[in-house]
Motif scaffolding. Structure first.
Motif, mmCIF file in Angstrom:
data_model
loop_
_atom_site.group_PDB
_atom_site.id
_atom_site.type_symbol
_atom_site.label_atom_id
_atom_site.label_comp_id
_atom_site.label_asym_id
_atom_site.label_seq_id
_atom_site.Cartn_x
_atom_site.Cartn_y
_atom_site.Cartn_z
ATOM 1 N N MET A 145 4.465 33.557 -2.027
ATOM 2 C CA MET A 145 3.501 33.547 -0.940
ATOM 3 C C MET A 145 2.121 33.948 -1.464
ATOM 4 N N LYS A 146 1.082 33.626 -0.667
ATOM 5 C CA LYS A 146 -0.294 33.882 -1.072
ATOM 6 C C LYS A 146 -0.977 34.810 -0.075
ATOM 7 N N THR A 147 -1.900 35.601 -0.574
ATOM 8 C CA THR A 147 -2.680 36.502 0.275
ATOM 9 C C THR A 147 -4.010 35.842 0.620
ATOM 10 N N LEU A 148 -4.319 35.747 1.914
ATOM 11 C CA LEU A 148 -5.594 35.139 2.281
ATOM 12 C C LEU A 148 -6.739 36.079 1.941
ATOM 13 N N LYS A 149 -7.929 35.513 1.927
ATOM 14 C CA LYS A 149 -9.119 36.247 1.495
ATOM 15 C C LYS A 149 -9.925 36.708 2.710
ATOM 16 N N SER A 184 0.497 37.062 10.319
ATOM 17 C CA SER A 184 1.848 36.954 9.774
ATOM 18 C C SER A 184 2.214 35.501 9.514
ATOM 19 N N LYS A 185 1.885 34.621 10.461
ATOM 20 C CA LYS A 185 2.188 33.204 10.265
ATOM 21 C C LYS A 185 1.342 32.611 9.147
ATOM 22 N N MET A 186 0.088 33.018 9.050
ATOM 23 C CA MET A 186 -0.745 32.533 7.957
ATOM 24 C C MET A 186 -0.153 32.937 6.605
ATOM 25 N N ALA A 187 0.351 34.171 6.509
ATOM 26 C CA ALA A 187 0.975 34.623 5.269
ATOM 27 C C ALA A 187 2.260 33.849 4.988
ATOM 28 N N ALA A 188 3.068 33.656 6.019
ATOM 29 C CA ALA A 188 4.339 32.955 5.848
ATOM 30 C C ALA A 188 4.133 31.513 5.404
ATOM 31 N N HIS A 189 3.018 30.912 5.838
ATOM 32 C CA HIS A 189 2.743 29.515 5.493
ATOM 33 C C HIS A 189 1.788 29.371 4.307
ATOM 34 N N THR A 197 4.181 40.235 -0.273
ATOM 35 C CA THR A 197 5.092 40.857 -1.212
ATOM 36 C C THR A 197 5.427 39.912 -2.361
ATOM 37 N N GLU A 198 5.700 40.496 -3.514
ATOM 38 C CA GLU A 198 6.064 39.712 -4.695
ATOM 39 C C GLU A 198 7.574 39.647 -4.894
ATOM 40 N N HIS A 199 8.310 40.386 -4.080
ATOM 41 C CA HIS A 199 9.773 40.343 -4.202
ATOM 42 C C HIS A 199 10.376 40.729 -2.865
ATOM 43 N N ALA A 200 11.641 40.411 -2.686
ATOM 44 C CA ALA A 200 12.331 40.708 -1.434
ATOM 45 C C ALA A 200 12.534 42.210 -1.283
ATOM 46 N N PHE A 201 12.466 42.692 -0.046
ATOM 47 C CA PHE A 201 12.562 44.139 0.195
ATOM 48 C C PHE A 201 13.920 44.704 -0.212
ATOM 49 N N ASP A 202 14.965 43.850 -0.252
ATOM 50 C CA ASP A 202 16.299 44.360 -0.570
ATOM 51 C C ASP A 202 16.724 44.029 -1.993
#
Length: 351
Positions: free
Chosen positions: A1-5, A286-291, A327-332
């Motif tokens: 996933m990508k982080t918006l600016k 949240s949706k922007m991050a997910a997409h 996140t760069e990895h799954a929480f679990d």
């Protein structure tokens, strides 16, 4: 996933003749002091930017980018909202929209449109010179006077309007393709592209052009009572620009979506400063991050109640709080046991 600016800010509503709002250097210093990291520049405002010069001169574009960088800012996009509007104008609005154009083409719709097309194309070239990949604009409107069908619209009227709109925009889109820049049409009442259906009608007529994209602004969907979260799920691949603007819709027994010709203060649907309206920005970000939206979150301030300087000061921390560092990895992952295909088959009882 990508982080918006972000946070970014659209300068159009803040530019003025008094300092610090009357030059790019001074307004950049002001927005930087509020915590903004990016500026969306209105290309028609010569107090801040010279579009004709930018289309011709790499040195000028480097100078503009350098002014922004000297204050720790990036340029998010250029905007041609006013010029894009003039690409397609219904005759009923000729007198009102003449004010968007220079004096030499006023009263001459053909010359005005030609000027507007040239301006938008120049913005594509200037964007490329500035290292930008997206651009903010309006589609203009030929069919808007007929949005509510009374009297009944003649058969084929809307189809003809959209055919003509696509004919006017196709060469502009091809120019943007040559410059490597996307157009984000702001989906906005008053424009022929005002919801998902009308965007699809246009997109089909321009052959699903890869440069025909969307500027997403949820405030306009609140006023239309359109599901602004579902819109992201449907059109996320086409969303290239993002205006962070709040709104509210409080209908009464006296007035609803159409507003009763009232002032902005008295309309049931009205724009608000960030945090003062009804938009669920937590869900939007949240949706922007997910997409995987990795563009800019840009404040557009329009509020009939609050002073613009207060709205700008509150906007930067509001956007910053909502930006999700993905996140760069799954929480679990800490509980991952490791496996291979043979182990997976064994777990499933397969041999």
């Amino acid at each position: 996933m990508k982080t918006l600016k972000g946070p970014g800010i659209f300068l159009a509503q803040f530019a003025g003749d008094a300092a610090p709002f009357n030059s790019l250097d001074s307004i950049a210093a002001w927005v930087a002091s509020l915590g903004y990291k990016g500026i969306q520049i209105p290309s028609w405002d010569k107090r801040l930017f010279d579009l004709d010069r930018a289309a011709e001169s790499q040195d000028y574009c480097d100078e503009v980018a350098g002014i922004a960088a000297s204050h720790g800012l990036s340029i998010t996009e250029l905007s041609t909202h006013l010029q894009g509007q003039l690409v397609a104008v219904h005759p009923a609005y000729d007198a009102q929209f003449d004010g968007f154009a220079p004096e030499q083409v006023r009263g001459n719709p053909v010359a005005r449109q030609s000027w507007a097309v040239d301006q938008v194309k120049k913005a594509a070239t200037a964007s490329r010179r500035l290292g930008l990949t997206a651009h903010a604009s309006f589609s203009g409107a030929l069919a808007w006077p007929y949005v509510y069908p009374w009297p009944q619209r003649p058969a084929g009227l809307i189809e003809d309007a959209f055919d003509e709109l696509a004919r006017r925009w196709r060469p502009i889109l091809d120019h943007f393709a040559g410059e490597g820049v996307d157009i984000g049409y702001e989906i906005h009442p008053g424009e022929d592209l005002h919801d998902g259906v009308t965007f699809e009608m246009f997109l089909e007529r321009v052959g699903n052009h890869p440069r025909a994209n969307i500027l997403y602004d949820p405030s306009h969907f609140v006023l239309q009572q359109l599901d602004y979260l579902a819109f992201i799920d449907i059109y996320h691949d086409r969303i290239k620009c993002f205006h962070v603007k709040d709104a509210e819709f409080r209908p009464s027994g006296r007035s609803g979506v159409y507003g009763g010709y009232q002032s902005w203060v008295d309309r049931p649907g009205r724009f608000r400063s960030l945090g003062d309206g009804q938009v669920d920005f937590g869900a939007i970000f949240s949706k922007m991050a997910a997409h995987d939206f990795d563009g800019w979150a840009v404040l557009e301030w329009e509020c009939a109640l609050k002073h613009p300087e207060q709205g700008a000061a509150e906007g930067a921390p509001f956007i910053d709080r909502h930006i999700i560092r993905v996140t760069e990895h799954a929480f679990d992952d800490f509980a991952a046991g490791g496996a291979d295909r043979a182990a997976n088959r064994a777990l499933l009882g397969l041999t």
